[in-house]
Design an enzyme around this catalytic site. Structure first.
Site, PDB file in Angstrom:
ATOM      1  N   ASP A 336       0.869  -1.168   0.000  1.00  0.00           N
ATOM      2  CA  ASP A 336       0.000   0.000   0.000  1.00  0.00           C
ATOM      3  C   ASP A 336       0.909   1.222   0.000  1.00  0.00           C
ATOM      4  OD1 ASP A 336      -2.422   1.580   0.406  1.00  0.00           O
ATOM      5  OD2 ASP A 336      -1.610   1.925   2.411  1.00  0.00           O
ATOM      6  N   ASP A 562      -1.243  -0.895   6.466  1.00  0.00           N
ATOM      7  CA  ASP A 562      -1.242  -0.410   7.847  1.00  0.00           C
ATOM      8  C   ASP A 562      -2.175  -1.210   8.746  1.00  0.00           C
ATOM      9  OD1 ASP A 562      -3.753   0.430   7.118  1.00  0.00           O
ATOM     10  OD2 ASP A 562      -3.249   2.556   7.035  1.00  0.00           O
ATOM     11  N   ASP A 566      -6.569  -1.519   5.069  1.00  0.00           N
ATOM     12  CA  ASP A 566      -6.138  -2.534   4.106  1.00  0.00           C
ATOM     13  C   ASP A 566      -6.506  -3.945   4.552  1.00  0.00           C
ATOM     14  OD1 ASP A 566      -4.811  -0.726   2.299  1.00  0.00           O
ATOM     15  OD2 ASP A 566      -3.244  -0.511   3.798  1.00  0.00           O
TER      16      ASP A 566
END
Length: 670
Positions: A336, A562, A566
Site C-alpha cells: 500500500d 497499515d 487494508d
C-alpha cells in the site's frame, strides 16, 4: 512499605513447589539415574549381595523412565504412539535380556536429551517472557496535587500517572503534559528514541529518557500492547507449521513401523535361521533405538520457535509457524502506498520564490534565496495557522521545524477546498492569500506565468502546489512564491525494494487510491516494478487475487499495509503484513505478520529470517535422516553395540536442537 499483615505467608511445601519446576525435576531425575546406573555397574563387579546392583538399576530405571512413562501413557490414551514409548520398551527389553546397564544408559541419555531440549526450547520462550518483566509493578498515580505509588493492577482507564526520566512506562496511555524522548526498542525494535509531547501515545515497558511525562491511562495492565504481544507470541509458538504437522502424522506411522520391524527382527531369525533369541532380540532393540525419530521430530519446532523469538525481539511478530514458512516462499510483494511506502502525512517538499532575485555572487544568491524562502514560509504559516486543513498543518509544522518566527494573523477568511487569506503582522502589515489557482479566479496575478511553470513541474512530480500571493486589492495581487506539499516517500523505501529483489522477490508492486500522476511519481522514486492507481479497497482485493494467479501456477503474494483500511487485501494475500502496528488493535488481530514499528527494513529482515529458518530446517531433516539411515544399516550389518547406538541417537537429537537455536542469534544486514 508493605506491612507484615499484607505479606503472603509462604509455607515450606509451597516454597518447594515453586522451586521444583518441571525442568528442574527432570534434571534431578537425570542426576539420580546417572549415579545409580554406575553404582549398579560397580557393585555388580564386586562380592556384594546380588540384590544391591538390582536395587541401583531399579532406581535408575524409575528415575530415568518416570517422565517417559507418563508421556507414553498420555499418548496411548489419545491412541498415539511416540518416541517415548519406543525408548521405554527398548529399556525394558534390555533389562529382560540381562543388559540392565545398557537399558539404564538408554534412559539416562534419553532423559538428558529431553532436559537439554526443554531447556533450549525454553530459552526461546523466556526470551519473550523477559519482555513482561520490563513492565513496572507499580505506578506513580496523580491524585489531586499528590502522587501516590500504587500497583498497576489497581489502576483504571483515565487515571493520570507520572513517569520520571529513566523510568519505564507502566501502562499504555497518552501524554497529557510534558515533553521527552522514549526508548521503544523493547516493543518495536526501533533503536532511535521517539519524541513525545502532549497527545502522543506511549506504551508499557518503554523507557522515558529526558523529561517528566504525565500520562493518561488508556489500557489496563492485561490489555497493554506488550501484554498482548506476549500472548500472541505464545499462541504463535503453539501453532504448528505445515512441516511440523506433517512430521507429527509421520511419527505415528513411522513409530508403528519401527515396532513392527523390531518384532520381526526379534522373532524371524530364531524361527527360520536358528539364531539365538537373545542375540536377535538384542539386535532388534538396538534397531528400535537407532531408528526412533527423535531428531526428526524435534528438528522443525526447534528452528520455528527460535525464529519466532528472534523476530519478536526485533518487533516482528509471526503469528504462527505456518506464516513463518509462507514468508520464505514469497515471490510477489504488494505495498500500500499511503503510510507504508510513504510517511502517511503531507509535508512541505519545495519552497520556491517568484520572481527569483539574482544577486551578483552565487554564495550570496544561496543565502538570499534561503532567507526569502524562510520569509515566504513564515508568511504562509501565519495564514495557515488559523486553518485545520492537513496541508495547512504541514506548512505550519515545517515552519516550526525550521525554527522560524511565525507572525500573528488577523481577519482570517477561508474558502473550503480552495484557499485562505489573512492580514499578517509583517513589515507594517500585509494581506496574504494561500491557495490553488481556482482560489485566485478573477484576480490579476503579477508573476503568474513563472508560477505556472513551477506548478506544472511540481504537479508532474506528484506534489500538491499552492500559490502564496500578496493582495493589493480584491482584484489584484503579486505572486510571492509556490509551496509544494506531498506525502513524502520513506527514506529507506528504495533501498528496501532493492533488498527485496536481491532476496529473490520477483515483483514489487504498489497499490494506491491516489491518482495516476501521484502514483507514478512515488513509484518512480521507490523503484517498484509496477503500480496501480485510483483503487478502491475492493479493487485492491481483486488485484491481489490476480497477482496470485499470474503465470502458469499460483504465486505466493504478500500484502503490506497499515492493518486498518487494508484489512480486506491483507486477508486475501498469501501473507498479510501489517506495518507500524504498535497499539493498533486491528493490525494485531488481522495480519499474519505484524511489524510493531514503521521501519520498512523489517520486512526484508522478516523474509531473510524465514528463509534462513527454512534452510536450518532442511539441514536438520537431512542430518536426522542420514544419522538414522547410517545407524540402522550398521545395527543390521555390523552388530552395533546398544550403548553406541544410544549415544548416536541421542547425540543427533541434541545437535539438531542446537542447530535450531542458532536462529536466536541470527542477524541479517538490512
Amino acid at each position: 512499605m508493605a506491612t507484615a499483615a499484607g505479606r503472603a505467608h509462604v509455607t515450606p511445601t509451597l516454597r518447594l513447589r515453586q522451586w521444583l519446576s518441571p525442568l528442574r525435576a527432570q534434571a534431578i531425575c537425570v542426576g539420580i539415574t546417572f549415579v545409580t546406573m554406575f553404582a549398579g555397574l560397580l557393585t555388580s563387579q564386586t562380592q556384594l549381595p546380588a540384590w544391591l546392583p538390582s536395587l541401583f538399576y531399579l532406581i535408575a530405571y524409575v528415575a530415568g523412565g518416570i517422565f517417559g512413562v507418563q508421556a507414553s501413557v498420555e499418548s496411548l490414551r489419545q491412541r498415539r504412539v511416540d518416541v517415548d514409548l519406543l525408548m521405554v520398551l527398548a529399556a525394558l527389553g534390555a533389562a529382560f535380556l540381562g543388559a540392565p546397564f545398557e537399558g539404564a544408559m538408554l534412559l539416562f541419555l534419553f532423559s538428558l536429551s529431553n532436559v537439554l531440549q526443554d531447556y533450549a526450547l525454553g530459552r526461546t520462550r523466556s526470551a519473550i517472557q523477559a519482555l513482561m518483566k520490563l513492565r513496572p509493578d507499580q505506578a506513580l498515580v496523580k491524585v489531586g496535587q499528590d502522587a501516590i505509588l500504587r500497583p498497576i493492577e489497581s489502576l483504571r482507564i483515565g487515571d493520570h500517572i507520572l513517569v520520571r526520566p529513566g523510568e519505564r512506562v507502566p501502562l499504555d496511555g497518552v501524554v497529557v503534559e510534558g515533553e521527552s524522548t522514549v526508548d521503544e526498542s523493547t516493543l518495536t525494535g526501533e533503536s532511535m528514541p521517539v519524541a513525545k509531547k502532549a497527545g502522543a501515545p506511549v506504551f508499557a515497558g518503554t523507557i522515558n529518557q529526558s523529561g517528566s511525562l504525565e500520562v493518561r491511562v488508556t489500557k489496563l495492565a492485561h490489555e497493554s500492547t506488550i501484554a498482548r504481544l506476549i500472548r500472541l507470541v505464545e499462541e504463535a509458538q503453539s501453532e504448528k507449521a505445515p512441516t511440523e504437522r506433517f512430521l507429527d502424522k509421520f511419527e505415528q506411522i513411522y513409530a508403528m513401523g519401527v515396532i513392527g520391524l523390531t518384532l520381526l527382527l526379534a522373532g524371524v531369525p530364531p524361527l527360520i535361521f536358528g539364531v539365538p533369541f537373545t542375540d536377535a532380540a538384542y539386535r532388534a532393540i538396538t534397531v528400535m533405538v537407532v531408528a526412533s525419530p527423535c531428531a526428526l521430530v524435534i528438528s522443525t519446532p526447534a528452528a520455528i520457535l527460535s525464529a519466532i523469538a528472534n523476530g519478536a525481539r526485533r518487533g516482528i511478530l509471526f503469528k504462527g509457524g505456518a506464516h513463518l514458512e509462507e514468508a520464505a516462499r514469497l515471490e510477489v510483494i504488494a505495498f500500500d502506498k499511503t503510510g507504508t511506502l510513504t510517511m502517511g502525512k503531507p509535508a512541505v517538499t519545495d519552497v520556491t520564490i517568484i520572481p527569483l532575485i539574482a544577486p551578483a555572487h552565487a554564495a550570496a544568491s544561496r543565502t538570499v534565496r534561503r532567507d526569502q524562502e524562510d520569509i515566504l514560509l513564515a508568511l504562509a504559516a501565519a495564514v495557515e495557522s488559523k486553518s485545520e486543513h492537513p496541508l495547512a498543518r504541514a506548512i505550519v509544522e515545517t515552519a516550526r521545524h525550521r525554527g522560524l518566527t511565525i507572525p500573528s494573523a488577523t481577519n482570517f477568511a477561508s474558502t473550503p477546498g480552495q484557499g485562505v487569506r489573512a492580514h499578517v503582522a509583517f513589515m507594517g502589515g500585509m494581506d496574504i492569500a494561500v491557495g490553488s489557482l481556482r482560489y485566485f479566479d478573477g484576480v490579476r496575478l503579477h508573476g503568474l506565468e513563472r508560477a505556472m511553470c513551477e506548478m506544472e513541474r511540481l504537479q508532474y512530480e506528484g506534489k500538491t502546489a499552492v500559490l502564496v500571493a500578496k493582495l493589493r486589492t480584491n482584484t489584484s495581487a503579486v505572486v510571492l512564491g509556490v509551496i509544494a506539499i506531498a506525502d513524502v516517500l520513506r527514506p529507506s523505501a528504495p533501498q528496501v525494494v532493492e533488498r527485496l529483489h536481491r532476496l529473490g522477490i520477483r515483483r514489487v508492486v504498489m497499490l494506491t487510491g491516489d491518482n495516476e500522476r501521484v502514483a507514478r511519481a512515488v513509484a518512480r522514486q521507490a523503484g517498484v516494478d509496477e503500480y496501480y492507481a485510483d483503487l478502491l479497497p475492493q479493487d485492491k482485493v481483486t488485484l491481489i487475487k490476480r497477482l496470485s494467479r499470474a503465470g502458469d501456477r499460483p504465486r505466493h503474494v504478500a500484502m503490506v499495509g497499515d492493518g486498518v483500511n487494508d484489512a480486506p487485501a491483507l486477508a486475501s494475500a498469501s501473507l498479510g503484513i501489517a506495518m507500524g502496528a504498535a497499539g493498533t488493535d486491528v493490525a494485531l488481530e488481522t495480519a499474519d505478520v505484524v511489524l510493531m514499528s514503521d521501519d520498512l527494513r523489517q520486512i526484508a529482515y522478516a523474509i531473510a529470517l524465514s528463509r534462513q529458518t527454512r534452510w536450518v530446517i532442511i539441514q536438520n531433516l537431512i542430518f536426522a535422516i542420514a544419522v538414522i539411515a547410517v545407524l540402522v544399516v550398521v545395527a543390521l550389518g555390523l552388530q552395533l553395540p546398544l550403548p553406541l547406538g544410544v549415544v548416536g541417537h541421542e547425540g543427533s537429537t541434541v545437535i539438531v536442537v542446537l542447530n535450531g537455536l542458532r536462529l536466536l542469534f541470527f542477524d541479517a544486514r538490512t
